[in-house]
Design a protein around this motif. Sequence first.
Motif, PDB file in Angstrom:
ATOM      1  N   UNK A  79      14.774   3.741  28.225  1.00 27.70           N
ATOM      2  CA  UNK A  79      15.521   3.447  26.998  1.00 27.70           C
ATOM      3  C   UNK A  79      14.607   3.501  25.769  1.00 27.70           C
ATOM      4  N   UNK A  80      13.370   3.041  25.942  1.00 25.80           N
ATOM      5  CA  UNK A  80      12.421   3.092  24.832  1.00 25.80           C
ATOM      6  C   UNK A  80      12.121   4.546  24.469  1.00 25.80           C
ATOM      7  N   UNK A  81      12.013   5.401  25.470  1.00 22.76           N
ATOM      8  CA  UNK A  81      11.785   6.832  25.207  1.00 22.76           C
ATOM      9  C   UNK A  81      12.969   7.421  24.443  1.00 22.76           C
ATOM     10  N   UNK A  82      14.176   7.031  24.854  1.00 18.87           N
ATOM     11  CA  UNK A  82      15.373   7.559  24.191  1.00 18.87           C
ATOM     12  C   UNK A  82      15.385   7.142  22.712  1.00 18.87           C
ATOM     13  N   UNK A  83      14.972   5.916  22.443  1.00 21.60           N
ATOM     14  CA  UNK A  83      14.900   5.475  21.042  1.00 21.60           C
ATOM     15  C   UNK A  83      13.819   6.275  20.316  1.00 21.60           C
ATOM     16  N   UNK A  84      12.681   6.467  20.995  1.00 26.11           N
ATOM     17  CA  UNK A  84      11.554   7.157  20.356  1.00 26.11           C
ATOM     18  C   UNK A  84      11.880   8.601  19.999  1.00 26.11           C
ATOM     19  N   UNK A  85      12.743   9.250  20.780  1.00 29.63           N
ATOM     20  CA  UNK A  85      13.120  10.629  20.449  1.00 29.63           C
ATOM     21  C   UNK A  85      13.695  10.676  19.027  1.00 29.63           C
ATOM     22  N   UNK A  86      14.487   9.675  18.668  1.00 31.61           N
ATOM     23  CA  UNK A  86      15.080   9.624  17.326  1.00 31.61           C
ATOM     24  C   UNK A  86      14.162   8.897  16.335  1.00 31.61           C
ATOM     25  N   UNK A  87      13.594   7.780  16.778  1.00 30.62           N
ATOM     26  CA  UNK A  87      12.923   6.886  15.837  1.00 30.62           C
ATOM     27  C   UNK A  87      11.409   7.015  15.805  1.00 30.62           C
ATOM     28  N   UNK A  88      10.852   7.856  16.694  1.00 31.98           N
ATOM     29  CA  UNK A  88       9.404   8.038  16.695  1.00 31.98           C
ATOM     30  C   UNK A  88       8.673   7.128  17.653  1.00 31.98           C
ATOM     31  N   UNK A  89       9.115   5.883  17.763  1.00 32.95           N
ATOM     32  CA  UNK A  89       8.468   4.950  18.688  1.00 32.95           C
ATOM     33  C   UNK A  89       9.373   3.756  18.930  1.00 32.95           C
ATOM     34  N   UNK A  90       9.059   3.017  20.009  1.00 33.04           N
ATOM     35  CA  UNK A  90       9.698   1.744  20.259  1.00 33.04           C
ATOM     36  C   UNK A  90       8.678   0.858  20.937  1.00 33.04           C
TER      37      UNK A  90
END
Lengths: 289, 419
Positions: free
Chosen positions: B128-139
Amino acid sequence: MRVLWLSSIACNGNTHSFLNYPYMEQFLNDFEFIYHPVIDSNYSLKEIVTETIACDILLIEGSISDEFKRADVPVVDIITKYAKIVKKIVTVGTCATFGGIFRESDYKDTTGLHFVKEVKIDKFKDLLNKTISLSGCPVHPEVLVNTLYAIKKSVDLQLDNFLRPKDYFAYTVHNGCTRNEYFEYKVDNHKFGELEGCMFYDHGCQAPFTHGSCNKILWNEVNSKTRAGLPCMGCTEPTFPKSNLFGTKKNMGIPQDLPLGVGKRTYLTLAGITKAFTIDRLEKKLFDD
Amino acid sequence: MIELIEKIEGEAKLDFSFEDGKIDFVDIEFMTARNIENILKGKSPLDALVINPRVCGICGHAHLIATVEALEDCYENIEISKKAKIIRELTLTFELIQNHFKWFYLVMRPLFGEKQEVLKATYPTQLMAKAIAVFGGQYPHTSYAIVGGVVCDVTEMDIIKVKHYIEEAIKFFELNVVQADTKDFLVCDNVDKVLKKSGDLPDILKEIKKKKYLHHGKSYDRFIAFGENSYFSKGKSHKTITTHNISMDHVKEYSNPNSLAKNVLYKDKYYEVGPLARAMINKVPLVKDAHRRYGDNIFSRIIARVCEIPQLLNHSKELLEQLDLSEPSYIEPSIDITKINGSGESAVEAARGSLIHKVDIENGVIKNYEIITPTQWNLGNGTKKKLGVSQKAMIGLEDVQTAELVFKTFDVCSVCTTH
């Protein structure tokens, strides 16, 4: 190796960033937390603060104030007690290193362990030679984990003036950014929401003068803030957080903060040259149809 | 009898009073507060997008989305593309999912005597953190949602990548949490069917029945949710009656003499927020069935939170389908926010329930900022005459261990509660 993870004035962002370390099984086989904010440990916080449990590395997350207590014991007393018995102390994150965001919290005289912003403080000066600083808001999980392995291997790490390992902090965040070409050739028409453009000129990107490996080792193994299009906020630096973070401060059109080690004359000369030509590919959309 | 409750993103002190061997009052004290609201005063409004995620390491993204929406609410007119709205909803949804996995595996299962399985928490949460990072750069701690939209642009290749993270998380859920086809689980309206399945969730639910815990954790049976998106609707629910007509104007915060956390009430009443509240208001069949049988107890609270995982994974796949990549990710606002004098507010559904942000901007800087977190609703420290939600849920229990279990079914977060 036995590790104590001690939270001070924090958001637990480093705790959760650490949980993103991809090879956790390996790590947990090689290290034992005598206390961690979310991972179960053999000792309770009460035991940690009232007794002295054998320990090799002390990790501190969060900024430090004399007023701040954990389990009714001042966090500075807990640090002092464990600092005596551990081999190394690691400040985890920008708050523990420089004070960070919570330097501005309501607690009195809030600082990092050895620094308040760039200024060295005396409070724990006896511990300076035991300390490694890992700044970042939050710290990158690989930076933390690999530093712990380096301690375990007794590697003689080269540290910078803020005690940060050069392996990660000799680079700038700019190194490896996918938007580099727009920076190199001074194409200054970045707009948010696009794959193209560099945020250094107008949108406050601090990557060219911020120490860190974000674009070298990437976040969550997939991306970085600047690659996504978000300016680097300079979160590994003692000055974090500066103000007006989405805008570039300029004097007479020249960015106030220049790339690390680049003088104003050098910058102006380079900028002057790049203004003399236009690179069509960088003016157009990346996916040009 | 004072008990220090640990590993809840900090600590809380619960002071238990007993009468005839049963808990008759619990004083809940949160001992630390950083006063983020004060840090924000005088700062440039957009800087709140960087500071506010640092309220919390586990739900900081909800604070980002609440911040951007509160700032945008200061505008009379501001255009946000559908694409940007969907991307924001996606990343917030991924954060909820990672939270629930962590809560279930790091907090809940060990309370039922299971050894803590860190890897079962970290594997799906990293997806899930990777999925956020795809859009947001990092989590954690991105600030990618800005006034006017989101900073990123995405391609079909990104969408494919994110979809694989979602599918992988669904596979993990089906292999570990409830061993069933998620499609069937999502339409299931009978808890007996879940109890017949194998998996880490059915194991816990069976334990609750076996240990005769079914009466534990009942509170007011009164729920509220202010956040609205394409999945959750706002509203309140009491026993079997649900209404959608609620207003944030009736939400009031009160300081607390014994704790640094403020109490929050709606029309002078305590309400429960969070997954159980959302499921009651949105009438999720399986959770409604649990509630019909057992009321607002720990069984219903646990099943509601875990149920959100497949629901939200499934919903995020649908959201991805709706993304029109030709739309802009960001539309520059016609007026710079520093030129605006005004107030804005927002409510989003964070992992633990409704999160409210309110901001006043004057002369280009933040004059006032107010944050009301979900845990303030659930963990309010009321009086004997007027108990807070989790206090009421602990009354009548015979020992502090069970009380700690009940308390933690609310998914306690110390840093958020006091912020």
